[in-house]
Design an enzyme around this catalytic site. Sequence first.
Site, PDB file in Angstrom:
ATOM      1  CB  SER A 178      -0.895  -0.018   1.242  1.00  0.00           C
ATOM      2  OG  SER A 178      -1.881   0.977   1.135  1.00  0.00           O
ATOM      3  CD  GLU A 179      -0.712   3.788  -3.519  1.00  0.00           C
ATOM      4  OE1 GLU A 179      -0.737   2.542  -3.354  1.00  0.00           O
ATOM      5  OE2 GLU A 179      -1.564   4.414  -4.174  1.00  0.00           O
TER       6      GLU A 179
END
Lengths: 233, 217
Positions: free
Chosen positions: B45-46
Amino acid sequence: MKKVFNNADEAIAGIPDGAVLMLGGFGLCGIPENCIKALVKKGTGQLTCISNNAGVDDFGIGLMLRQKQVKKMIASYVGENAEFERQLLSGELEVELIPQGTLATRCMAAGYGMPAIFTPAGVGTEVGIGKEIRVFNNTAYLLELAFEADFALVKAWKGDEYGNLVYRETARNFNPVMAMAGKITIAEVEELLPSGSLDPDHIHTPGIYVHRIFQGTHYEKRIEQRTVRKLAD
Amino acid sequence: MLNKNQIAQRLAKELKDGYYVNLGIGIPTLVANYIPAGLNVVLQSENGLLGMGPFPFDGEEDPDLINAGKQTITTVPGSAFFDSAMSFGMIRAGKVDLTILGAMEVSEKGDIANWKIPGKMVKGMGGAMDLVASAKNIIVAMMHTNPKGESKLLPACMLPLTGVACVKKVVTELAVLDITAGGFKLLERAPGVTVEEIMAKTAGKLIIEGEIPEMIL
């Protein structure tokens, strides 16, 4: 070396109208709640805010937008904010949208003392218009400049009297790179500890980057998208 | 024709053991529900997490733990947190094996548009431009046509671009297509969907070689 301040009001004293601010956080996660509320109370205006998002209507940077304290917003994603949209469409608010990785890396560059970076993000799109392009190993990269921010406002989980910081979970996000990038960095923490309380091996931001630190109060930690699964799942 | 969950189910077949995967908002997020048992896949998840788990149970939400869609999530054993610069560092350095994201338009050359509709409120590109510029394997998950019934697989994108010549594959409710030097190459059709329907709904150059098999979900 006195870095410890009593509260947000004292810590943000001296932020003038027209200042360029960095504000940590992703969505409403890990935002400097106390500093934002103090700026709203003080009414500091004409601010340029560099932050991944712009809060929601009644929380985060949205509180400053509502009072028209923000002149320019530099962000990667600004949905979920009706007042923001109104000010943007009416021309009251200047907005610069930049890719999220570019935003983070321009902060990082400032904290590492580098004037600029090369990134492939935005090549061939309107983000690349007017920017210098260099080709390395047959791939085109945009030249993007390090940010210059007068103040960085960050939120950490724990901190000590030297300004060493430890973040928690995904509330880390932009906070460490912004902490490194501010000319003056103000850190608010959930728990302020005496020097020597934090394990030096576990510190995320060394205190050299932090100029002012205080223990925040009344953290709301609002959740933007509450999603749960049922026990049967 | 597939529903959104079935598109996600078909996308899950693209996962391989040991993959680090970034899933975009919308249909791509659903792929997490169909990771085959026994396959070790780590979700990135960035906003700063490797090892994203399912949504928390009611009452166990943690405001410090969210995904890039700002939803409350959990972690799995072996997860790691990091800052946003490192997150995009690992993306830029090609460490993420597969990126699945949604799109408004894809061109036969692999260009993608998914962030801006001129004249409408612009919300921003978030991390999409960084992801498409750097990921080595990009799959687009989207509907074949827009709500007006117009094809989203075009000779050239009409909307402002997010990235150039970067998409490798497209999975829609009708078909699976590879992006090749010659255009969209039809690989599979959804159950009950004819090649003729796919031809009619694909505006970009479509390559059809031999019998096109039906998808196996």
